[in-house]
Scaffold this motif. Sequence first.
Motif, short mmCIF file in Angstrom:
data_model
loop_
_atom_site.label_atom_id
_atom_site.label_comp_id
_atom_site.label_asym_id
_atom_site.label_seq_id
_atom_site.Cartn_x
_atom_site.Cartn_y
_atom_site.Cartn_z
N GLU A 138 0.82 -1.22 0.00
CA GLU A 138 0.00 0.00 0.00
C GLU A 138 0.84 1.26 0.00
OE1 GLU A 138 -2.32 -0.57 3.48
OE2 GLU A 138 -3.82 -1.85 2.49
N ARG A 139 2.14 1.12 0.27
CA ARG A 139 3.01 2.30 0.39
C ARG A 139 4.15 2.32 -0.62
NH1 ARG A 139 0.49 0.89 4.68
NH2 ARG A 139 -0.18 2.41 6.26
N SER A 140 4.16 1.38 -1.53
CA SER A 140 5.28 1.30 -2.48
C SER A 140 5.19 2.35 -3.59
CB SER A 140 5.34 -0.09 -3.10
OG SER A 140 4.18 -0.37 -3.85
N HIS A 141 3.96 2.74 -3.96
CA HIS A 141 3.75 3.77 -4.99
C HIS A 141 4.54 3.48 -6.27
CE1 HIS A 141 1.63 6.00 -1.93
NE2 HIS A 141 2.72 6.06 -1.16
N GLY A 142 4.53 2.22 -6.67
CA GLY A 142 5.18 1.83 -7.91
C GLY A 142 6.67 1.57 -7.81
N LEU A 143 7.26 1.79 -6.65
CA LEU A 143 8.68 1.52 -6.45
C LEU A 143 8.89 0.05 -6.05
CD1 LEU A 143 9.73 4.72 -4.45
CD2 LEU A 143 10.19 4.21 -6.86
N PRO A 144 10.09 -0.51 -6.30
CA PRO A 144 10.33 -1.90 -5.93
C PRO A 144 10.35 -2.11 -4.42
CG PRO A 144 12.33 -0.86 -6.73
CD PRO A 144 11.22 0.11 -7.00
N VAL A 145 9.97 -3.32 -4.03
CA VAL A 145 9.91 -3.66 -2.61
C VAL A 145 10.69 -4.96 -2.38
CG1 VAL A 145 8.42 -4.20 -0.66
CG2 VAL A 145 7.64 -2.60 -2.41
N ALA A 146 11.56 -4.94 -1.38
CA ALA A 146 12.32 -6.13 -1.00
C ALA A 146 11.99 -6.52 0.43
CB ALA A 146 13.82 -5.88 -1.14
N LEU A 147 11.97 -7.82 0.67
CA LEU A 147 11.82 -8.36 2.02
C LEU A 147 13.12 -9.03 2.41
CD1 LEU A 147 10.11 -9.44 4.50
CD2 LEU A 147 9.61 -11.45 3.08
N MET A 148 13.57 -8.79 3.62
CA MET A 148 14.73 -9.52 4.14
C MET A 148 14.31 -10.24 5.42
SD MET A 148 17.05 -6.24 5.44
CE MET A 148 18.33 -7.25 6.19
N ALA A 149 14.74 -11.50 5.56
CA ALA A 149 14.33 -12.31 6.70
C ALA A 149 15.40 -13.36 7.00
CB ALA A 149 12.99 -12.99 6.43
N HIS A 150 15.40 -13.82 8.24
CA HIS A 150 16.33 -14.87 8.66
C HIS A 150 15.51 -16.06 9.13
CE1 HIS A 150 20.38 -16.20 10.04
NE2 HIS A 150 19.65 -16.94 10.87
N LEU A 151 15.39 -17.07 8.27
CA LEU A 151 14.58 -18.24 8.58
C LEU A 151 14.85 -19.34 7.56
CD1 LEU A 151 12.46 -17.72 6.12
CD2 LEU A 151 11.17 -16.44 7.81
N ALA A 152 14.27 -20.51 7.80
CA ALA A 152 14.38 -21.62 6.86
C ALA A 152 13.05 -21.78 6.13
CB ALA A 152 14.70 -22.92 7.60
N VAL A 153 13.12 -21.86 4.81
CA VAL A 153 11.90 -22.07 4.03
C VAL A 153 11.79 -23.53 3.64
CG1 VAL A 153 11.88 -19.71 3.15
CG2 VAL A 153 13.03 -21.50 1.85
N LYS A 154 10.58 -23.97 3.38
CA LYS A 154 10.33 -25.33 2.97
C LYS A 154 10.80 -25.52 1.52
CE LYS A 154 6.20 -25.69 5.87
NZ LYS A 154 4.73 -25.83 5.90
N GLY A 155 11.25 -26.74 1.22
CA GLY A 155 11.64 -27.02 -0.15
C GLY A 155 12.87 -27.91 -0.20
N ASP A 156 13.27 -28.21 -1.41
CA ASP A 156 14.43 -29.06 -1.65
C ASP A 156 15.68 -28.18 -1.63
OD1 ASP A 156 16.15 -31.07 -2.31
OD2 ASP A 156 15.64 -31.08 -4.45
N LEU A 157 16.23 -27.97 -0.42
CA LEU A 157 17.35 -27.05 -0.26
C LEU A 157 18.66 -27.79 -0.04
CD1 LEU A 157 15.77 -24.42 2.17
CD2 LEU A 157 15.86 -24.37 -0.32
N ASP A 158 19.74 -27.11 -0.34
CA ASP A 158 21.08 -27.61 -0.07
C ASP A 158 21.47 -27.14 1.32
OD1 ASP A 158 23.81 -28.11 0.10
OD2 ASP A 158 24.16 -27.71 -2.03
N PHE A 159 21.54 -28.06 2.27
CA PHE A 159 21.79 -27.72 3.65
C PHE A 159 23.25 -27.91 4.06
CE2 PHE A 159 17.17 -28.52 3.96
CZ PHE A 159 16.79 -27.34 4.58
N ARG A 160 24.17 -27.87 3.11
CA ARG A 160 25.57 -27.98 3.49
C ARG A 160 25.92 -26.91 4.53
NH1 ARG A 160 28.62 -28.14 -2.21
NH2 ARG A 160 26.62 -27.25 -2.89
#
Length: 270
Positions: free
Chosen positions: A169-191
């Motif tokens: 609602e506040r981006s007004h056409g500008l790009p928006v990025a999210l940054m987070a520290h967590l594990a997502v579900k999926g086929d990940l490389d956990f090395r």
Amino acid sequence: MKIIHTSDWHLGNRLYNYDRTDEEEHFFGQLADVVAKEQPDALVICGDIFHTGAPGNDVAKRFTDRLLDVLEKCPAMETVVIAGNHDSYSRLVVDEALWHRFHVHVFGTPAEDGEGKADFAKNVVEIPNKGLIAAVPFCHSRNFPTVEGAAGEDREKNYFEGLGTYVAERSHGLPVALMAHLAVKGDLDFRGHDKLFVIGGEECVGVEELGAGYDYVALGHIHCPQWIKGEKKIARYCGTPRAIHFDETCDHGVDVVTVQAGAAPAVRTE
């Protein structure tokens, strides 16, 4: 909006009591060189700055001194730091007011008001005329603030959905990025990771649960750089800038990301 995406520095980490100070100093020098060359709009550091919640004074001082060296290479750059699961959020934010003078925004927890409800405004950084960055530090699912009017009891899901709506609602056409520290579900490389923390998926979040409306999702926590598979390639772990454990045989570096509204992000690793 050009950002440099980095995470999981694990400053103070030792391998069988081997002092890695020289490696850390070398990394900071490389990061300063990348910042000087790229002149980004923002530097995002996605958690696990330190290896323990109580780093030694020498390690904490190295972080402060060397980060200031990096900031000198691009004074106009905004820097956004979030706490990871290895960090003490209270230690990170103790100098929050001082860091603001250097365009550094430090987030230890998802902000809330006096009644325990989410205060999304305090977790969003505006990059003037460039875009928005929503910053979500590590938080156990049960400890997320409540969201007024949200349906269901899943605090984490409700928080990310509410945050996504807020920034859209506040981006007004500008790009928006999210940054987070967590594990997502999926086929990940956990090395480099103990896989026990994802058995059954209890500690993992579906990428679709992180909210909509983002043009790039900058993730920290997993040490191997990789994209999250899905309908759109927008969510990415940048990985560690240097190997933390012996089994981290993947490439290491920092990601230089160009984020455009409604377009796929362009990423290259330095």
